[in-house]
Write an enzyme that holds these catalytic residues in place. Structure first.
Site, PDB file in Angstrom:
ATOM      1  CE1 TYR A 143      -3.521  -2.608   0.478  1.00  0.00           C
ATOM      2  CE2 TYR A 143      -4.608  -0.516   0.988  1.00  0.00           C
ATOM      3  CZ  TYR A 143      -4.680  -1.886   0.810  1.00  0.00           C
ATOM      4  OH  TYR A 143      -5.848  -2.393   0.625  1.00  0.00           O
ATOM      5  CE  LYS A 200       1.437 -17.907  -2.794  1.00  0.00           C
ATOM      6  NZ  LYS A 200       0.589 -19.099  -2.703  1.00  0.00           N
ATOM      7  CG  ASP A 232      -2.502 -20.274  -1.199  1.00  0.00           C
ATOM      8  OD1 ASP A 232      -1.943 -20.368  -0.046  1.00  0.00           O
ATOM      9  OD2 ASP A 232      -2.188 -20.969  -2.253  1.00  0.00           O
ATOM     10  CG  ASP A 256      -7.966  -4.484   1.376  1.00  0.00           C
ATOM     11  OD1 ASP A 256      -9.070  -4.091   2.133  1.00  0.00           O
ATOM     12  OD2 ASP A 256      -8.112  -4.743   0.223  1.00  0.00           O
ATOM     13  CG  ASP A 260     -13.716  -6.700   2.145  1.00  0.00           C
ATOM     14  OD1 ASP A 260     -13.553  -5.977   3.238  1.00  0.00           O
ATOM     15  OD2 ASP A 260     -14.194  -6.102   1.162  1.00  0.00           O
TER      16      ASP A 260
HETATM   17  C1  IPM Z   1     -10.348  -0.882   3.565  1.00  0.00           C
HETATM   18  C2  IPM Z   1     -10.748  -0.447   2.359  1.00  0.00           C
HETATM   19  C3  IPM Z   1      -9.349   0.586   1.989  1.00  0.00           C
HETATM   20  C4  IPM Z   1      -8.244  -0.232   1.942  1.00  0.00           C
HETATM   21  C5  IPM Z   1      -9.566   1.234   0.832  1.00  0.00           C
HETATM   22  C6  IPM Z   1     -10.633   2.134   0.605  1.00  0.00           C
HETATM   23  C7  IPM Z   1      -8.397   2.135   0.601  1.00  0.00           C
HETATM   24  O1  IPM Z   1     -10.953  -1.406   1.308  1.00  0.00           O
HETATM   25  O2  IPM Z   1     -10.311  -0.344   4.680  1.00  0.00           O
HETATM   26  O3  IPM Z   1     -10.440  -2.152   3.956  1.00  0.00           O
HETATM   27  O4  IPM Z   1      -7.696  -1.059   0.976  1.00  0.00           O
HETATM   28  O5  IPM Z   1      -7.431  -0.348   3.013  1.00  0.00           O
HETATM   29 MG    MG Z   2     -10.925  -3.459   2.277  1.00  0.00          MG
END
Ligand code: IPM
Ligand code: MG
Length: 358
Positions: A143, A200, A232, A256, A260
């Protein structure tokens, strides 16, 4: 009785709605506890681009740096999607993370019993609940590494010109790895004493350094059982046996993605809070995991629970008000067990969940 300065950054889409509801809830907490919360609103994201041309105006960063805690809604939306990387609303998030030194991002994926049927997983996989803490490194890795875009003068093996070429570099230092690992170990000590380091290491040099540092740091936490898992495989195990995972510590990019996925196991990413923390004594930032959900913004149907739960984390981690944090979490559980749902939530219960942010 004490006074706390909170910088509120509503942001875009449903951000202003969910932070407004959360501030109302915090006012109630103030009323009942006798403490005072002094809210100062600041601009970031798309709205700041529209008003000032800068996704993170310097006044916002300075307010955030000089308060007790930051509460953020969400940033971004299709309106600003065409802008270059450093001018997009998301740049505000990265700027706040870096500017506040928020290297540790804690994301909890808890499946509330009341919302069990919302999980897309088979009931037998989640019957004992799911409670996973992802500790994501937040100010390093790909990042924040070097990146670039240029025209290549080379060709593929078959002679096709390569055209444009881009790169993003992943770098991690021992010190960066060690401090996030310690957050992972400390969290594991407070929970089930089990830590999974996700990487990884079969491919990446950075991952191999993570493993080496883990081998050294783990000596300080003899009660914690540590295992390593390739990312993975981790992504597969999250779906196959989510109950076997407790604390995961991982890099910025892997965190990240996995957060999710873990969030979706709970059926609604609209329920998940997060805390981003730096060195002790520095302001932390608290925000829902979901995005700005522009499709439902302004309709009064967004779910503020993830932001309210983020405020509970703020009370606990930044303001030292754990009793009040417990009360807030209990109140959220009661709202759910009393059967209250948002329109989107009700739809979620019956329909698919793919990518639905709130
Ligand atoms: C998160 C989001 C952010 C990230 C984006 C919006 C920059 O996906 O906070 O997980 O990738 O960190
Ligand atoms: Mg995210």
């Amino acid at each position: 009785m004490a006074e706390y300065r909170i910088t509120v950054i509503p942001g875009d889409g449903i951000g202003p709605e969910v932070t407004k509801s959360t501030c109302q809830v915090l006012e109630k907490v103030a009323e009942q506890s006798g403490h005072r919360f002094l809210f100062t609103e600041a601009m970031a994201g798309g709205i700041a681009i529209d008003e000032t041309g800068d996704p993170l105006p310097p006044e916002t960063l300075s307010l955030a740096q000089n308060c007790d805690a930051v509460l953020l809604g969400a940033v971004g939306g299709p309106k600003w999607d065409g802008l270059p990387g450093n001018k997009r609303p998301e740049a505000a998030l990265l700027g706040l993370r870096k500017g506040l030194g928020l290297f540790a991002n804690l994301r909890v994926a808890v499946l509330f019993p009341e919302l069990k049927e919302a999980s897309p997983l088979r009931p037998d996989l989640v019957e004992n609940g799911v409670d996973i803490l992802i500790v994501r490194e937040l100010t390093g890795g790909i990042y924040f590494g070097k990146r670039g875009l240029s025209e290549s003068s080379e060709t593929l093996e078959n002679g096709t010109p390569k055209g444009m070429e881009a790169f993003d570099v992943e770098t991690y230092s021992e010190a960066e790895i060690e401090r996030i690992l310690r957050v992972g170990f400390t969290s594991a000590v407070e929970r089930k004493k089990k830590l999974t380091v996700v990487d990884k290491a079969n491919i990446l040099e950075t991952s191999r350094l993570w493993r080496k540092v883990t081998e050294r740091v783990k000596a300080d936490y003899p009660e914690v059982e540590v295992d390593f898992m390739y990312v993975d495989n981790a992504s597969m195990q999250l779906l196959r046996r989510p109950a076997s995972l407790d604390v995961i510590v991982t890099s910025n990019m892997f965190g990240d993605i996995l957060s999710d996925e873990a969030g979706m196991i709970t059926g609604s990413i609209g329920m998940l809070p997060s805390a981003s923390l730096g060195d002790p004594g520095k302001p932390g930032m608290y925000e829902p995991v979901h995005g700005s959900a522009p499709d439902i913004a302004g309709k009064g149907i967004s779910n503020p629970l993830a932001t309210i739960l983020s405020a509970a984390l703020m009370l606990r981690f930044s303001l030292g008000l754990s009793k009040e944090a417990d009360c807030l979490e209990k109140a959220v559980k009661k709202v759910l067990s009393d059967g209250y749902r948002t329109a989107r939530h009700r739809r979620d219960d019956k329909e698919s969940h793919g990518g639905i942010p709130v």
